[in-house]
Design a protein around this motif. Structure first.
Motif, mmCIF file in Angstrom:
data_model
loop_
_atom_site.group_PDB
_atom_site.id
_atom_site.type_symbol
_atom_site.label_atom_id
_atom_site.label_comp_id
_atom_site.label_asym_id
_atom_site.label_seq_id
_atom_site.Cartn_x
_atom_site.Cartn_y
_atom_site.Cartn_z
ATOM 1 N N LEU A 128 -5.413 7.712 -1.049
ATOM 2 C CA LEU A 128 -5.812 8.472 0.131
ATOM 3 C C LEU A 128 -5.424 7.723 1.389
ATOM 4 C CD1 LEU A 128 -9.380 9.555 -1.020
ATOM 5 C CD2 LEU A 128 -7.266 10.890 -1.154
ATOM 6 N N ILE A 129 -5.256 8.474 2.476
ATOM 7 C CA ILE A 129 -4.841 7.852 3.733
ATOM 8 C C ILE A 129 -5.889 6.844 4.214
ATOM 9 C CG2 ILE A 129 -5.842 9.472 5.408
ATOM 10 C CD1 ILE A 129 -2.200 8.250 5.428
ATOM 11 N N LYS A 130 -7.174 7.076 3.863
ATOM 12 C CA LYS A 130 -8.245 6.158 4.272
ATOM 13 C C LYS A 130 -8.154 4.819 3.548
ATOM 14 C CE LYS A 130 -11.647 7.719 0.860
ATOM 15 N NZ LYS A 130 -12.976 8.312 0.631
ATOM 16 N N ASP A 131 -7.355 4.759 2.475
ATOM 17 C CA ASP A 131 -7.210 3.507 1.722
ATOM 18 C C ASP A 131 -6.313 2.498 2.432
ATOM 19 O OD1 ASP A 131 -8.747 4.629 -0.293
ATOM 20 O OD2 ASP A 131 -7.007 5.330 -1.444
ATOM 21 N N ILE A 132 -5.570 2.958 3.440
ATOM 22 C CA ILE A 132 -4.600 2.078 4.097
ATOM 23 C C ILE A 132 -5.305 1.226 5.151
ATOM 24 C CG2 ILE A 132 -2.453 1.954 5.413
ATOM 25 C CD1 ILE A 132 -1.729 4.719 4.397
ATOM 26 N N PRO A 133 -5.345 -0.091 4.996
ATOM 27 C CA PRO A 133 -5.911 -0.945 6.046
ATOM 28 C C PRO A 133 -4.934 -1.045 7.213
ATOM 29 C CG PRO A 133 -5.030 -2.296 4.269
ATOM 30 C CD PRO A 133 -4.882 -0.865 3.831
ATOM 31 N N HIS A 134 -5.437 -1.452 8.367
ATOM 32 C CA HIS A 134 -4.584 -1.503 9.558
ATOM 33 C C HIS A 134 -3.403 -2.463 9.377
ATOM 34 C CE1 HIS A 134 -3.426 -0.937 13.673
ATOM 35 N NE2 HIS A 134 -3.517 -2.234 13.927
ATOM 36 N N ASP A 135 -3.629 -3.543 8.606
ATOM 37 C CA ASP A 135 -2.548 -4.518 8.402
ATOM 38 C C ASP A 135 -1.802 -4.273 7.081
ATOM 39 O OD1 ASP A 135 -4.505 -5.226 6.632
ATOM 40 O OD2 ASP A 135 -4.541 -7.358 7.151
ATOM 41 N N GLY A 136 -1.953 -3.054 6.540
ATOM 42 C CA GLY A 136 -1.389 -2.771 5.222
ATOM 43 C C GLY A 136 0.118 -2.713 5.161
ATOM 44 N N TRP A 137 0.767 -2.573 6.335
ATOM 45 C CA TRP A 137 2.230 -2.427 6.326
ATOM 46 C C TRP A 137 2.950 -3.744 6.558
ATOM 47 C CZ3 TRP A 137 4.173 2.112 4.737
ATOM 48 C CH2 TRP A 137 3.323 3.224 4.760
ATOM 49 N N ILE A 138 2.208 -4.823 6.634
ATOM 50 C CA ILE A 138 2.827 -6.124 6.922
ATOM 51 C C ILE A 138 3.870 -6.498 5.862
ATOM 52 C CG2 ILE A 138 2.360 -8.608 6.973
ATOM 53 C CD1 ILE A 138 -0.215 -7.998 8.479
ATOM 54 N N GLU A 139 3.603 -6.122 4.607
ATOM 55 C CA GLU A 139 4.511 -6.489 3.516
ATOM 56 C C GLU A 139 5.645 -5.487 3.312
ATOM 57 O OE1 GLU A 139 2.701 -8.053 -0.206
ATOM 58 O OE2 GLU A 139 0.803 -7.555 0.779
ATOM 59 N N TYR A 140 5.697 -4.432 4.137
ATOM 60 C CA TYR A 140 6.686 -3.374 3.890
ATOM 61 C C TYR A 140 8.119 -3.917 3.898
ATOM 62 C CZ TYR A 140 9.395 0.909 4.229
ATOM 63 O OH TYR A 140 10.319 1.911 3.989
ATOM 64 N N ARG A 141 8.453 -4.716 4.896
ATOM 65 C CA ARG A 141 9.827 -5.242 4.984
ATOM 66 C C ARG A 141 10.182 -6.067 3.750
ATOM 67 N NH1 ARG A 141 13.530 -5.811 8.731
ATOM 68 N NH2 ARG A 141 12.129 -4.985 10.311
ATOM 69 N N LYS A 142 9.277 -6.944 3.360
ATOM 70 C CA LYS A 142 9.527 -7.797 2.189
ATOM 71 C C LYS A 142 9.701 -6.927 0.931
ATOM 72 C CE LYS A 142 7.451 -11.784 -0.238
ATOM 73 N NZ LYS A 142 7.184 -11.197 -1.564
ATOM 74 N N TRP A 143 8.814 -5.928 0.775
ATOM 75 C CA TRP A 143 8.916 -5.024 -0.387
ATOM 76 C C TRP A 143 10.224 -4.256 -0.385
ATOM 77 C CZ3 TRP A 143 9.239 0.369 -0.398
ATOM 78 C CH2 TRP A 143 9.108 0.979 -1.657
ATOM 79 N N ARG A 144 10.656 -3.770 0.784
ATOM 80 C CA ARG A 144 11.907 -3.002 0.879
ATOM 81 C C ARG A 144 13.102 -3.862 0.502
ATOM 82 N NH1 ARG A 144 15.064 -0.057 0.714
ATOM 83 N NH2 ARG A 144 15.842 0.936 2.575
ATOM 84 N N MET A 145 13.064 -5.119 0.939
ATOM 85 C CA MET A 145 14.182 -6.016 0.674
ATOM 86 C C MET A 145 14.232 -6.449 -0.796
ATOM 87 S SD MET A 145 16.019 -6.545 3.380
ATOM 88 C CE MET A 145 16.035 -6.570 5.170
ATOM 89 N N GLU A 146 13.064 -6.568 -1.434
ATOM 90 C CA GLU A 146 13.022 -7.105 -2.796
ATOM 91 C C GLU A 146 12.929 -6.025 -3.876
ATOM 92 O OE1 GLU A 146 9.839 -9.901 -2.941
ATOM 93 O OE2 GLU A 146 10.803 -11.316 -1.552
ATOM 94 N N GLU A 147 12.185 -4.942 -3.604
ATOM 95 C CA GLU A 147 11.957 -3.917 -4.627
ATOM 96 C C GLU A 147 12.427 -2.523 -4.204
ATOM 97 O OE1 GLU A 147 10.930 -4.475 -7.679
ATOM 98 O OE2 GLU A 147 10.690 -6.614 -7.289
ATOM 99 N N GLY A 148 12.156 -2.164 -2.955
ATOM 100 C CA GLY A 148 12.426 -0.798 -2.506
ATOM 101 C C GLY A 148 13.870 -0.374 -2.621
ATOM 102 N N TRP A 149 14.803 -1.295 -2.411
ATOM 103 C CA TRP A 149 16.220 -0.928 -2.446
ATOM 104 C C TRP A 149 16.663 -0.468 -3.829
ATOM 105 C CZ3 TRP A 149 19.621 -3.556 -5.645
ATOM 106 C CH2 TRP A 149 19.189 -4.777 -6.137
ATOM 107 N N LYS A 150 15.905 -0.850 -4.872
ATOM 108 C CA LYS A 150 16.251 -0.446 -6.239
ATOM 109 C C LYS A 150 16.023 1.046 -6.472
ATOM 110 C CE LYS A 150 14.983 -5.061 -7.888
ATOM 111 N NZ LYS A 150 14.033 -5.850 -8.685
ATOM 112 N N LEU A 151 15.330 1.701 -5.529
ATOM 113 C CA LEU A 151 15.050 3.133 -5.655
ATOM 114 C C LEU A 151 16.195 3.998 -5.156
ATOM 115 C CD1 LEU A 151 11.381 3.010 -4.323
ATOM 116 C CD2 LEU A 151 12.100 3.195 -6.707
ATOM 117 N N ILE A 152 17.243 3.397 -4.587
ATOM 118 C CA ILE A 152 18.397 4.163 -4.124
ATOM 119 C C ILE A 152 19.019 4.883 -5.312
ATOM 120 C CG2 ILE A 152 20.734 3.993 -3.153
ATOM 121 C CD1 ILE A 152 19.757 1.575 -1.566
ATOM 122 N N GLY A 153 19.296 6.167 -5.118
ATOM 123 C CA GLY A 153 19.883 6.956 -6.191
ATOM 124 C C GLY A 153 18.862 7.616 -7.088
ATOM 125 N N LEU A 154 17.535 7.426 -6.804
ATOM 126 C CA LEU A 154 16.479 8.038 -7.600
ATOM 127 C C LEU A 154 15.741 9.071 -6.761
ATOM 128 C CD1 LEU A 154 14.937 4.845 -9.254
ATOM 129 C CD2 LEU A 154 16.831 6.247 -10.087
#
Length: 446
Positions: A128-154
């Motif tokens: 749920l949207i209420k589950d997202i803490p204010h600082d919850g996106w801090i790891e987004y860049r790291k996740w995109r660089m390490e894991e998220g890019w593997k989703l290309i083509g899916l």
């Protein structure tokens, strides 16, 4: 479950699964849909009508929508992250249909909010949207660089897209920066106005290693000549089969020439231009040798999507528009199935279908041209835009005029101007004198 006396009227439409009802003590006179979601839980949706027959018809659509959402997200709540991502994508689709968002940007929003954002939420175990803490996106860049890019083509279900990009690699900092901006816009224009969040998240953007000028370097004049010569040969190859699209090649070649002679943003402006925004006039110019030369000037009205306004300018290269028009007419005469433009038609259309050219197909062809010349990765297609700015400034056109023509900020145009000024004054800046005495500088007071 609500007590039965809470309902003024209730009628069962699907046994033990769905009802329509009117509330007893609420101001709203609208009908509601009550849906059983399992485990003794129900969800309620307003049907936004006081007409019972209309409410009945709408309730089945709402029922299917809730079940699909429950199947996808595991919750019937309209406040799930996936549901709000879908709502945002729908809004961007409406903006695209209304001409307020380019197709390229719409597709970017659609992919980010159907793949990256939901998958990051799964990674963080948010539903749920209420589950997202204010600082919850801090790891987004790291996740995109390490894991998220593997989703290309899916796709959003994790299945490989039939026509997807199979080339997987880590994104550039600029790509993630663009995604960060889109996430912040999602908060600013959807989540905060609907009071689902208090403030947009703070997500640091990576500093760019290159400035905008270096990111899309302009062609040298020699390289430009090589590129358009090879492009022309490619477009004029003989004995091509229908599947090799000889007519399509000529349109792509002229698109390249006009991009270098107009300096538009090729993907969001050039490919979106229609014939009713182009006027051509002939101008006669006297050359230094005394001869007269006819030139065709194009007056263009370009919708600047980046700055959300129309800009108008006069450009060289009007003969290329004339040539393209003649090609379309000639091809249609030979084969009536081919596209024949009208005033509202896109200028750069597939001759066989009349549909807008694919920017991806154009850039793939362009890269092959560069590879064949030993210029792999030396330039991007946006180098056409940089080349136009460079050439106009070299010819003495005022910076302000070039900025108005291209929709650049004065700051960016001044960067080009400063760079050219340094190059043109290289001899002056490195001038040396030999055998001359140093000028008297005076004496220090202390």
């Amino acid at each position: 479950m609500e007590a039965s006396n809470s309902y003024k009227v209730i009628e069962e439409l699907i046994p033990k699964r769905m009802w329509i009802l009117l509330w007893e003590k609420r101001r709203s006179k609208s009908w509601y849909c009550k849906i059983y979601t399992g485990d003794r839980k129900y969800c309620y949706r307003s049907l936004k009508t006081t007409d019972k027959q209309i409410a009945k018809a709408k309730s089945y659509d709402v029922f299917a929508e809730v079940l699909q959402q429950f199947k996808t997200t595991g919750s019937a709540s309209p406040k799930t992250i996936r549901n709000l991502c879908d709502k945002w994508v729908k809004r961007q689709e409406d903006r695209n249909a209304g001409g307020n968002l380019s197709t390229t940007l719409y597709r970017a929003h659609r992919f980010i909010f159907s793949v990256y954002v939901p998958n990051y939420a799964d990674f963080k175990k948010w539903k749920l949207i209420k589950d997202i803490p204010h600082d919850g996106w801090i790891e987004y860049r790291k996740w995109r660089m390490e894991e998220g890019w593997k989703l290309i083509g899916l796709d959003e279900k994790g299945n490989e897209r039939k026509y997807g990009n199979k080339l997987r690699h880590q994104p550039k900092d600029s790509t993630v920066n663009r995604e960060v901006t889109m996430i912040q816009e999602w908060y600013k224009y959807l989540l905060i106005p609907e009071k689902l969040m208090m403030a947009a998240p703070i997500i640091e953007k990576a500093k760019q290693r290159k400035n905008q000028h270096n990111a899309n370097p302009p062609f040298t004049r020699d390289d430009y000549r090589k590129i358009y010569t090879r492009f022309r040969s490619w477009s004029n190859e003989k004995n091509l089969t229908k599947s090799q699209k000889p007519e399509w090649r000529k349109v792509v070649y002229l698109f390249f020439l006009l991009s270098a002679n107009v300096g538009w943003r090729p993907d969001s402006e050039g490919l979106e231009l229609t014939w009713d925004n182009v006027k051509i006039r002939k101008r006669t110019t006297k050359l230094p040798n005394g001869e007269n030369k006819d030139e065709w000037i194009a007056n263009l009205k370009i919708w600047d999507r980046k700055n959300s306004r129309e800009r108008e300018g006069n450009f060289l290269g009007g003969e290329y528009f004339n040539r393209l028009k003649e090609f379309y007419i000639e091809w249609h005469k030979k084969d009536p199935e081919f596209h024949l433009p009208n005033r509202k038609s896109l200028i750069f259309a597939d001759p066989a279908t009349g549909k807008k050219l694919s920017y991806t197909s154009i850039t793939n062809t362009y890269k092959k041209i560069l590879d064949s010349l030993g210029l792999k990765d030396a330039y991007t297609f946006y180098s056409c835009r940089s080349f136009y700015v460079n050439e106009r400034l070299k010819e003495g056109v005022e910076v302000f005029t070039v900025a108005k023509q291209t929709g650049h900020s004065m700051q960016i145009c001044n960067q080009y101007y400063a760079r050219l000024d340094i190059q043109s004054r290289a001899d002056e800046a490195t001038k040396r004198t030999y055998g001359k005495k140093k000028a008297d500088e005076g004496e220090s007071l202390f």
